[in-house]
Design a protein around this motif. Structure first.
Motif, PDB file in Angstrom:
ATOM      1  N   ALA A 150     -63.869 -23.051  -6.179  1.00  0.00           N
ATOM      2  CA  ALA A 150     -64.176 -21.626  -6.140  1.00  0.00           C
ATOM      3  C   ALA A 150     -63.611 -20.998  -4.871  1.00  0.00           C
ATOM      4  CB  ALA A 150     -65.690 -21.427  -6.181  1.00  0.00           C
ATOM      5  N   GLY A 151     -63.301 -19.734  -4.955  1.00  0.00           N
ATOM      6  CA  GLY A 151     -62.830 -19.015  -3.778  1.00  0.00           C
ATOM      7  C   GLY A 151     -63.940 -18.892  -2.744  1.00  0.00           C
ATOM      8  N   GLU A 152     -63.565 -19.029  -1.486  1.00  0.00           N
ATOM      9  CA  GLU A 152     -64.563 -18.976  -0.415  1.00  0.00           C
ATOM     10  C   GLU A 152     -65.313 -17.649  -0.418  1.00  0.00           C
ATOM     11  OE1 GLU A 152     -65.008 -19.451   4.421  1.00  0.00           O
ATOM     12  OE2 GLU A 152     -63.109 -19.945   3.472  1.00  0.00           O
ATOM     13  N   ASP A 153     -64.618 -16.558  -0.715  1.00  0.00           N
ATOM     14  CA  ASP A 153     -65.276 -15.249  -0.723  1.00  0.00           C
ATOM     15  C   ASP A 153     -66.384 -15.183  -1.765  1.00  0.00           C
ATOM     16  OD1 ASP A 153     -63.165 -15.342  -2.683  1.00  0.00           O
ATOM     17  OD2 ASP A 153     -63.362 -13.172  -2.929  1.00  0.00           O
ATOM     18  N   LYS A 154     -66.157 -15.786  -2.919  1.00  0.00           N
ATOM     19  CA  LYS A 154     -67.168 -15.771  -3.983  1.00  0.00           C
ATOM     20  C   LYS A 154     -68.376 -16.617  -3.595  1.00  0.00           C
ATOM     21  CE  LYS A 154     -63.925 -14.833  -7.670  1.00  0.00           C
ATOM     22  NZ  LYS A 154     -63.304 -15.292  -8.893  1.00  0.00           N
ATOM     23  N   VAL A 155     -68.119 -17.806  -3.075  1.00  0.00           N
ATOM     24  CA  VAL A 155     -69.221 -18.687  -2.686  1.00  0.00           C
ATOM     25  C   VAL A 155     -69.985 -18.078  -1.505  1.00  0.00           C
ATOM     26  CG1 VAL A 155     -69.870 -21.023  -2.007  1.00  0.00           C
ATOM     27  CG2 VAL A 155     -67.947 -20.689  -3.554  1.00  0.00           C
ATOM     28  N   GLN A 156     -69.269 -17.401  -0.621  1.00  0.00           N
ATOM     29  CA  GLN A 156     -69.931 -16.747   0.512  1.00  0.00           C
ATOM     30  C   GLN A 156     -70.852 -15.641   0.036  1.00  0.00           C
ATOM     31  OE1 GLN A 156     -69.847 -17.478   4.050  1.00  0.00           O
ATOM     32  NE2 GLN A 156     -71.649 -16.243   3.664  1.00  0.00           N
ATOM     33  N   ARG A 157     -70.449 -14.896  -0.999  1.00  0.00           N
ATOM     34  CA  ARG A 157     -71.316 -13.846  -1.555  1.00  0.00           C
ATOM     35  C   ARG A 157     -72.604 -14.444  -2.093  1.00  0.00           C
ATOM     36  NH1 ARG A 157     -67.845 -10.295  -5.594  1.00  0.00           N
ATOM     37  NH2 ARG A 157     -66.101 -11.669  -5.186  1.00  0.00           N
ATOM     38  N   VAL A 158     -72.485 -15.591  -2.776  1.00  0.00           N
ATOM     39  CA  VAL A 158     -73.673 -16.268  -3.298  1.00  0.00           C
ATOM     40  C   VAL A 158     -74.561 -16.725  -2.142  1.00  0.00           C
ATOM     41  CG1 VAL A 158     -74.497 -18.274  -4.597  1.00  0.00           C
ATOM     42  CG2 VAL A 158     -72.537 -16.973  -5.446  1.00  0.00           C
ATOM     43  N   ALA A 159     -73.965 -17.338  -1.139  1.00  0.00           N
ATOM     44  CA  ALA A 159     -74.732 -17.815   0.019  1.00  0.00           C
ATOM     45  C   ALA A 159     -75.453 -16.658   0.705  1.00  0.00           C
ATOM     46  CB  ALA A 159     -73.810 -18.525   1.013  1.00  0.00           C
ATOM     47  N   THR A 160     -74.765 -15.544   0.857  1.00  0.00           N
ATOM     48  CA  THR A 160     -75.362 -14.379   1.509  1.00  0.00           C
ATOM     49  C   THR A 160     -76.567 -13.874   0.724  1.00  0.00           C
ATOM     50  OG1 THR A 160     -73.254 -13.734   2.487  1.00  0.00           O
ATOM     51  CG2 THR A 160     -74.927 -11.998   2.269  1.00  0.00           C
ATOM     52  N   GLU A 161     -76.424 -13.752  -0.585  1.00  0.00           N
ATOM     53  CA  GLU A 161     -77.520 -13.231  -1.406  1.00  0.00           C
ATOM     54  C   GLU A 161     -78.680 -14.213  -1.519  1.00  0.00           C
ATOM     55  OE1 GLU A 161     -77.863 -10.157  -2.087  1.00  0.00           O
ATOM     56  OE2 GLU A 161     -75.853  -9.724  -1.354  1.00  0.00           O
TER      57      GLU A 161
END
Length: 67
Positions: free
Chosen positions: A44-55
């Motif tokens: 997965a793209g880091e930006d997508k996984v980061q969005r999940v982690a943030t939420e």
């Protein structure tokens, strides 16, 4: 980036958040999130996984196999 799908699901459920709720908060589709949690998306793209982690309010290394 290799996500830990089952860990993402466990954290999401522990926070009483539905896939629909996570979808609204991240902007990622429920289908994508479902595949991510089932481990079908292994790069997965880091930006997508980061969005999940943030939420989910967790650090990125907790939900990935990255260090």
């Amino acid at each position: 980036m290799k996500p830990k799908g089952p860990t993402i699901r466990t954290i999401r459920e522990a926070r009483n958040m539905s896939l629909r709720g996570l979808e609204k908060r991240t902007g990622l589709s429920r289908g994508y999130l479902s595949r991510l949690e089932r481990g079908e998306i292994t790069d997965a793209g880091e930006d997508k996984v980061q969005r999940v982690a943030t939420e989910l309010n967790v650090d990125l290394p907790l939900i990935t196999f990255e260090e």
